[in-house]
Design a protein around this motif. Sequence first.
Motif, PDB file in Angstrom:
ATOM      1  N   TYR A  43      52.443  33.367  42.318  1.00 25.11           N
ATOM      2  CA  TYR A  43      51.895  34.577  41.723  1.00 25.11           C
ATOM      3  C   TYR A  43      50.452  34.750  42.197  1.00 25.11           C
ATOM      4  CZ  TYR A  43      55.421  35.685  38.110  1.00 25.11           C
ATOM      5  OH  TYR A  43      56.556  36.070  37.443  1.00 25.11           O
ATOM      6  N   THR A  44      50.041  35.993  42.361  1.00 17.99           N
ATOM      7  CA  THR A  44      48.637  36.297  42.605  1.00 17.99           C
ATOM      8  C   THR A  44      48.366  37.725  42.204  1.00 17.99           C
ATOM      9  OG1 THR A  44      46.827  36.255  44.222  1.00 17.99           O
ATOM     10  CG2 THR A  44      48.963  37.064  44.997  1.00 17.99           C
ATOM     11  N   GLU A  45      47.138  37.995  41.825  1.00 18.24           N
ATOM     12  CA  GLU A  45      46.722  39.375  41.568  1.00 18.24           C
ATOM     13  C   GLU A  45      45.903  39.916  42.737  1.00 18.24           C
ATOM     14  OE1 GLU A  45      43.624  39.981  38.576  1.00 18.24           O
ATOM     15  OE2 GLU A  45      43.208  37.828  38.654  1.00 18.24           O
ATOM     16  N   PHE A  46      45.668  39.042  43.734  1.00 17.25           N
ATOM     17  CA  PHE A  46      44.763  39.395  44.816  1.00 17.25           C
ATOM     18  C   PHE A  46      45.492  40.049  45.992  1.00 17.25           C
ATOM     19  CE2 PHE A  46      42.724  35.930  42.484  1.00 17.25           C
ATOM     20  CZ  PHE A  46      41.515  36.532  42.175  1.00 17.25           C
ATOM     21  N   TRP A  47      44.765  40.924  46.668  1.00 19.50           N
ATOM     22  CA  TRP A  47      45.318  41.671  47.804  1.00 19.50           C
ATOM     23  C   TRP A  47      45.320  40.804  49.069  1.00 19.50           C
ATOM     24  CZ3 TRP A  47      43.437  47.452  48.004  1.00 19.50           C
ATOM     25  CH2 TRP A  47      43.768  48.089  46.791  1.00 19.50           C
ATOM     26  N   SER A  48      45.967  41.318  50.081  1.00 24.90           N
ATOM     27  CA  SER A  48      46.029  40.611  51.363  1.00 24.90           C
ATOM     28  C   SER A  48      44.652  40.509  52.007  1.00 24.90           C
ATOM     29  CB  SER A  48      46.981  41.345  52.312  1.00 24.90           C
ATOM     30  OG  SER A  48      46.534  42.674  52.554  1.00 24.90           O
ATOM     31  N   THR A  49      43.723  41.366  51.595  1.00 22.49           N
ATOM     32  CA  THR A  49      42.361  41.359  52.137  1.00 22.49           C
ATOM     33  C   THR A  49      41.451  40.370  51.413  1.00 22.49           C
ATOM     34  OG1 THR A  49      41.873  43.231  50.678  1.00 22.49           O
ATOM     35  CG2 THR A  49      42.466  43.748  52.954  1.00 22.49           C
ATOM     36  N   SER A  50      41.944  39.755  50.345  1.00 25.55           N
ATOM     37  CA  SER A  50      41.126  38.842  49.552  1.00 25.55           C
ATOM     38  C   SER A  50      41.054  37.458  50.200  1.00 25.55           C
ATOM     39  CB  SER A  50      41.694  38.695  48.133  1.00 25.55           C
ATOM     40  OG  SER A  50      41.722  39.944  47.474  1.00 25.55           O
ATOM     41  N   LYS A  51      39.890  36.864  50.126  1.00 25.18           N
ATOM     42  CA  LYS A  51      39.685  35.519  50.649  1.00 25.18           C
ATOM     43  C   LYS A  51      39.596  34.534  49.481  1.00 25.18           C
ATOM     44  CE  LYS A  51      37.187  37.154  54.743  1.00 25.18           C
ATOM     45  NZ  LYS A  51      35.908  37.100  55.509  1.00 25.18           N
ATOM     46  N   PRO A  52      39.853  33.256  49.736  1.00 27.29           N
ATOM     47  CA  PRO A  52      39.785  32.251  48.657  1.00 27.29           C
ATOM     48  C   PRO A  52      38.355  31.915  48.276  1.00 27.29           C
ATOM     49  CG  PRO A  52      40.337  31.206  50.737  1.00 27.29           C
ATOM     50  CD  PRO A  52      40.348  32.687  51.006  1.00 27.29           C
ATOM     51  N   ASP A  53      37.642  32.908  47.750  1.00 29.15           N
ATOM     52  CA  ASP A  53      36.259  32.711  47.324  1.00 29.15           C
ATOM     53  C   ASP A  53      36.220  32.034  45.951  1.00 29.15           C
ATOM     54  OD1 ASP A  53      35.263  33.980  49.625  1.00 29.15           O
ATOM     55  OD2 ASP A  53      35.483  35.954  48.690  1.00 29.15           O
ATOM     56  N   ARG A  54      35.091  31.417  45.639  1.00 26.44           N
ATOM     57  CA  ARG A  54      34.954  30.654  44.402  1.00 26.44           C
ATOM     58  C   ARG A  54      35.259  31.506  43.170  1.00 26.44           C
ATOM     59  NH1 ARG A  54      31.290  29.494  40.415  1.00 26.44           N
ATOM     60  NH2 ARG A  54      31.368  27.361  39.584  1.00 26.44           N
ATOM     61  N   GLU A  55      34.740  32.733  43.132  1.00 22.08           N
ATOM     62  CA  GLU A  55      34.952  33.566  41.945  1.00 22.08           C
ATOM     63  C   GLU A  55      36.427  33.914  41.745  1.00 22.08           C
ATOM     64  OE1 GLU A  55      33.246  36.346  45.214  1.00 22.08           O
ATOM     65  OE2 GLU A  55      32.928  34.305  44.471  1.00 22.08           O
ATOM     66  N   ASN A  56      37.185  33.939  42.838  1.00 24.87           N
ATOM     67  CA  ASN A  56      38.615  34.220  42.725  1.00 24.87           C
ATOM     68  C   ASN A  56      39.359  33.079  42.042  1.00 24.87           C
ATOM     69  OD1 ASN A  56      38.099  36.589  44.028  1.00 24.87           O
ATOM     70  ND2 ASN A  56      39.149  36.066  45.920  1.00 24.87           N
ATOM     71  N   PHE A  57      38.927  31.839  42.316  1.00 17.27           N
ATOM     72  CA  PHE A  57      39.554  30.684  41.675  1.00 17.27           C
ATOM     73  C   PHE A  57      39.305  30.713  40.173  1.00 17.27           C
ATOM     74  CE2 PHE A  57      39.429  29.212  46.046  1.00 17.27           C
ATOM     75  CZ  PHE A  57      40.651  28.585  46.178  1.00 17.27           C
ATOM     76  N   LEU A  58      38.084  31.060  39.787  1.00 14.16           N
ATOM     77  CA  LEU A  58      37.769  31.144  38.364  1.00 14.16           C
ATOM     78  C   LEU A  58      38.556  32.273  37.698  1.00 14.16           C
ATOM     79  CD1 LEU A  58      33.900  30.584  38.548  1.00 14.16           C
ATOM     80  CD2 LEU A  58      35.648  28.950  37.837  1.00 14.16           C
ATOM     81  N   LYS A  59      38.721  33.370  38.415  1.00 12.04           N
ATOM     82  CA  LYS A  59      39.451  34.517  37.857  1.00 12.04           C
ATOM     83  C   LYS A  59      40.933  34.206  37.691  1.00 12.04           C
ATOM     84  CE  LYS A  59      39.993  39.519  38.484  1.00 12.04           C
ATOM     85  NZ  LYS A  59      39.775  40.663  39.384  1.00 12.04           N
ATOM     86  N   ARG A  60      41.503  33.508  38.661  1.00  5.75           N
ATOM     87  CA  ARG A  60      42.937  33.209  38.577  1.00  5.75           C
ATOM     88  C   ARG A  60      43.259  32.190  37.478  1.00  5.75           C
ATOM     89  NH1 ARG A  60      44.292  28.566  42.152  1.00  5.75           N
ATOM     90  NH2 ARG A  60      42.934  27.006  41.216  1.00  5.75           N
ATOM     91  N   ASN A  61      42.228  31.463  37.002  1.00  3.48           N
ATOM     92  CA  ASN A  61      42.462  30.468  35.947  1.00  3.48           C
ATOM     93  C   ASN A  61      43.011  31.097  34.678  1.00  3.48           C
ATOM     94  OD1 ASN A  61      41.596  28.467  37.634  1.00  3.48           O
ATOM     95  ND2 ASN A  61      39.611  28.175  36.671  1.00  3.48           N
ATOM     96  N   ARG A  62      42.675  32.371  34.422  1.00  8.63           N
ATOM     97  CA  ARG A  62      43.179  33.026  33.212  1.00  8.63           C
ATOM     98  C   ARG A  62      44.682  33.281  33.328  1.00  8.63           C
ATOM     99  NH1 ARG A  62      42.351  37.400  36.289  1.00  8.63           N
ATOM    100  NH2 ARG A  62      43.129  39.455  35.664  1.00  8.63           N
ATOM    101  N   ILE A  63      45.189  33.412  34.556  1.00 10.45           N
ATOM    102  CA  ILE A  63      46.629  33.580  34.759  1.00 10.45           C
ATOM    103  C   ILE A  63      47.334  32.260  34.477  1.00 10.45           C
ATOM    104  CG2 ILE A  63      48.438  34.208  36.405  1.00 10.45           C
ATOM    105  CD1 ILE A  63      46.392  35.906  37.882  1.00 10.45           C
ATOM    106  N   ILE A  64      46.772  31.161  34.979  1.00 14.01           N
ATOM    107  CA  ILE A  64      47.345  29.839  34.736  1.00 14.01           C
ATOM    108  C   ILE A  64      47.417  29.555  33.235  1.00 14.01           C
ATOM    109  CG2 ILE A  64      46.975  27.356  35.042  1.00 14.01           C
ATOM    110  CD1 ILE A  64      45.703  27.969  37.748  1.00 14.01           C
TER     111      ILE A  64
END
Length: 366
Positions: A200-221
């Motif tokens: 699962y991901t909420e991020f687009w194909s243009t998104s990179k694995p930046d630090r803020e993205n990891f923190l944001k995806r934690n709410r999905i987990i």
Amino acid sequence: MTTNELLALLRLQHVPNVGDVTAKKLIAFCKSPEEIFKTKRQHLLSIEGIGTHAIKSLYDIEHLEAAEAELNTITKNDWEYSYFMDEDYPNYLKHCIDGPILLFKKGNIDLSSRRVISVVGTRNITSYGQAFCEKFIEDLAPLDPIIVSGFAYGVDITVQRAALKNKLQTIGCLAHGLNQIYPKVHSKYVMEVEKNGGFYTEFWSTSKPDRENFLKRNRIIAGMSEATIVIESAERGGSLVTADIANSYHRDVFAVPGRTDDKYSSGCNNLIKQQKAHMLTSAADLVYLLNWEIAKKAQPVQKQLFVELDGIEKAIYDYLQKEGKQMLDSIALECKQPVFKISSTLLNMEMKGVIRPLPGKLFEAI
């Protein structure tokens, strides 16, 4: 979902200052994602909590163009997706106000199982943590839970590999688009995960694995699971953020204790000490507190006659009789006792047949 509806959702996702909470308000007011962009700005400003800052760039053409490009990528790659109002959207995540309005997915995900747990922890997993992960998942296997994690180094990949070994469905929540895998070394596990689970991901194909993205995806987990388990963590780390989010969602949190001088157990020890997590020493602890075993056996509990209760037990029983179903934390607060002591007392009372546990840390008198 029609192509135009998906395009409208993508367009909404691309607008800065419009997060998932605001997006859901807009959709509820306008009745559909498409209608948002047909509604006059002054009408949208009448929505409670919506200000000019949030919607000032809503109608900019750049967001439509970006959405059209991403829609083309989704179609070309035949990626699947789930709208937050769809039946196949993760059920637990539906109840999170800031859950993504749109999730992209790959694999063979089947969420029909009601037993979904997230397991997170340090990237620098120790031999102790690895052994616990493997034993924990092996012991849970007969109950067939879905194992969710972040597909990262350390605890994440260890627990997901253990799930595959025990033929359990596992889901990786990514901090980037479906067109890449981070870390790249884990690409060798992708096919196996997609066969029995997926991503699962909420991020687009243009998104990179930046630090803020990891923190944001934690709410999905944290959000898509009934409970979050922290295996090992230093004093600070992303897994502690996930635990905090799970607590904010009123989900059960568990932490595995370790030596007081162990760097990668300090985070877990602090969670337990601060009563932000149940102490987890085995799969049996999780099964008991989530009421999985009792639900599986489906055996009626009969109240014994003339049961003797001590002072704390009587206080708990009287409280539950008067107030009805109550959470573990509320019982501890009412009785002015630490959670660990109330937990053991509740277990004794259950054995006496005077109370029964319910999902979500709830207990009721019989």
